[in-house]
Write a protein that holds these residues in place. Structure first.
Motif, PDB file in Angstrom:
ATOM      1  N   VAL A 133      41.441  35.110   5.010  1.00 45.69           N
ATOM      2  CA  VAL A 133      40.518  35.321   3.895  1.00 45.69           C
ATOM      3  C   VAL A 133      40.634  36.742   3.348  1.00 45.69           C
ATOM      4  CG1 VAL A 133      38.508  36.030   5.264  1.00 45.69           C
ATOM      5  CG2 VAL A 133      38.166  34.900   3.068  1.00 45.69           C
ATOM      6  N   ALA A 142      36.428  31.630   3.035  1.00 48.56           N
ATOM      7  CA  ALA A 142      36.500  32.072   1.639  1.00 48.56           C
ATOM      8  C   ALA A 142      35.320  31.616   0.797  1.00 48.56           C
ATOM      9  CB  ALA A 142      37.801  31.572   1.006  1.00 48.56           C
ATOM     10  N   ARG A 145      32.685  33.996  -0.911  1.00 49.08           N
ATOM     11  CA  ARG A 145      33.192  35.362  -0.869  1.00 49.08           C
ATOM     12  C   ARG A 145      33.388  35.888  -2.287  1.00 49.08           C
ATOM     13  NH1 ARG A 145      36.291  38.700   2.591  1.00 49.08           N
ATOM     14  NH2 ARG A 145      37.870  39.955   1.513  1.00 49.08           N
ATOM     15  N   THR A 146      32.897  37.085  -2.553  1.00 48.62           N
ATOM     16  CA  THR A 146      33.002  37.673  -3.883  1.00 48.62           C
ATOM     17  C   THR A 146      34.054  38.780  -3.957  1.00 48.62           C
ATOM     18  OG1 THR A 146      31.206  39.215  -3.358  1.00 48.62           O
ATOM     19  CG2 THR A 146      30.606  37.141  -4.445  1.00 48.62           C
ATOM     20  N   THR A 153      35.719  43.560   3.886  1.00 47.25           N
ATOM     21  CA  THR A 153      34.288  43.755   3.633  1.00 47.25           C
ATOM     22  C   THR A 153      33.534  43.918   4.949  1.00 47.25           C
ATOM     23  OG1 THR A 153      33.713  41.406   3.754  1.00 47.25           O
ATOM     24  CG2 THR A 153      34.520  42.240   1.625  1.00 47.25           C
ATOM     25  N   ASP A 156      33.551  40.711   6.798  1.00 42.81           N
ATOM     26  CA  ASP A 156      34.813  40.501   7.509  1.00 42.81           C
ATOM     27  C   ASP A 156      34.802  41.238   8.850  1.00 42.81           C
ATOM     28  OD1 ASP A 156      35.796  39.078   5.290  1.00 42.81           O
ATOM     29  OD2 ASP A 156      36.585  40.914   4.381  1.00 42.81           O
TER      30      ASP A 156
END
Length: 333
Positions: A133, A142, A145-146, A153, A156
């Motif tokens: 991802v 995913a 997720r932006t 991130t 993550d």
């Protein structure tokens, strides 16, 4: 009895494309009629999970519980996931190495959490789902997720920590080579991105603490180094901050205290002996670890920020370093 009835029930649910709370209750009774889930039952549950999009909230919890029970508790010795069962799980939850759903990600992590020991490749496989991802913006993680692909991130990092901590069972004190390779792959793929600062902290400490053992050092356990609340809540990228809080005075001071005469005589004597034995084993692979790090760092000819931070961490904490690694350390001195 359960094995005879469950495939029939599963076939009906697959055809209907729906799982209700009543269905889950019946399935639970059938699966645990003889006390534990079996391979036939686990495969039937996977068939239901893959086919039924209309499902009640109770389904995910039961599915994860039952399949984990099969993998961790069915075969002797209990608590140990065999390489064969690990491969079976990977085949069941993924296609081309990518896990299909978030539920199956949670199943994978639950197995790692519940098992006393499992193959290192299973944890690395879980970490690769986060890498998928992060690097490609694809996979079960995913959804929702932006952030753009190629960026790490905070979410993550939290997932990576979950996996690393989940694998911290017996015999898995620190990050394995398989796990470290995935962390390096993520770092290489996001080297110039605006990553969350917590990524630098995780990358440095997860790999750094593991490597320190190969230089002959007492290392904290995975529980202490990877899952302490102080680290989980820490977004400070100061490489000495966390270690200072866990071991006031730093690694050298902690090592001296552990092996002092008064310490050996106290209640920690047994643990100290274990640390000493672990270090003697670790020292035997010092050259191998140093060579691996030399080959892994700066593959593109440049020492990037996280790689420099890792080297600085090792230089700061290591009392003795293998000669193969010294040229790299000299670059960040």
């Amino acid at each position: 009895m359960g094995e005879l009835v469950l495939p029939e029930v599963a076939a009906a649910l697959v055809t209907s494309n729906k799982v209700t709370a009543d269905n889950v209750l019946r399935l639970r009774r059938e699966v645990y009629r003889d006390g534990v889930a079996t391979r036939v039952e686990a495969e039937a549950l996977f068939a239901i999970d893959g086919a039924c999009r209309d499902r009640c909230e109770e389904w995910d919890e039961f599915f994860i519980e039952a399949v984990t029970d099969y993998l961790v508790n069915l075969e002797a010795p209990q608590g140990y996931v065999s390489p064969e069962n690990a491969q079976w799980l990977i085949r069941a939850i993924s296609k081309d190495g990518v896990v299909d759903t978030r539920t199956e990600i949670e199943l994978l992590i639950k197995v790692l959490e519940k098992a006393k020991q499992s193959p290192a490749m299973l944890s690395a496989f879980a970490l690769k789902q986060v890498a998928e991802v992060v690097v490609n913006g694809q996979g079960a993680l995913a959804k929702g997720r932006t952030a753009r692909a190629g960026t790490v991130t905070l979410a993550d990092v939290e997932m990576l920590r979950r996996v690393l901590y989940a694998f911290g069972g017996e015999g898995q004190a620190m990050v394995t080579r398989d796990e470290a390779e995935v962390l390096f792959d993520i770092n290489d793929a996001t080297i110039e991105a605006q990553n969350d600062p917590s990524w630098s902290d995780l990358f440095t400490k997860a790999i750094g603490y593991s490597l320190l053992a190969s230089f002959g050092y007492v290392q904290p356990t995975r529980d202490e180094a990877l899952a302490r609340e102080e680290w989980l809540n820490d977004t400070d990228i100061n490489i000495g901050g966390f270690f200072g809080r866990v071991f006031a005075g730093g690694l050298r001071d902690f090592t001296e205290k552990v092996f002092s005469d008064t310490s050996v005589e106290n209640a920690y004597a047994e643990r100290n002996a274990r640390f000493a034995a672990d270090n003697r084993i670790a020292e035997s692979i010092c050259s191998d670890e140093a060579l691996w790090l030399v080959e892994r760092i700066g593959r593109d000819g440049t020492l990037h920020a996280n790689e420099r931070q890792l080297l600085q961490f090792i230089a700061q904490e290591a009392r003795d370093v293998h000669p193969k690694l010294q040229p790299l350390l000299d670059k960040v001195a």
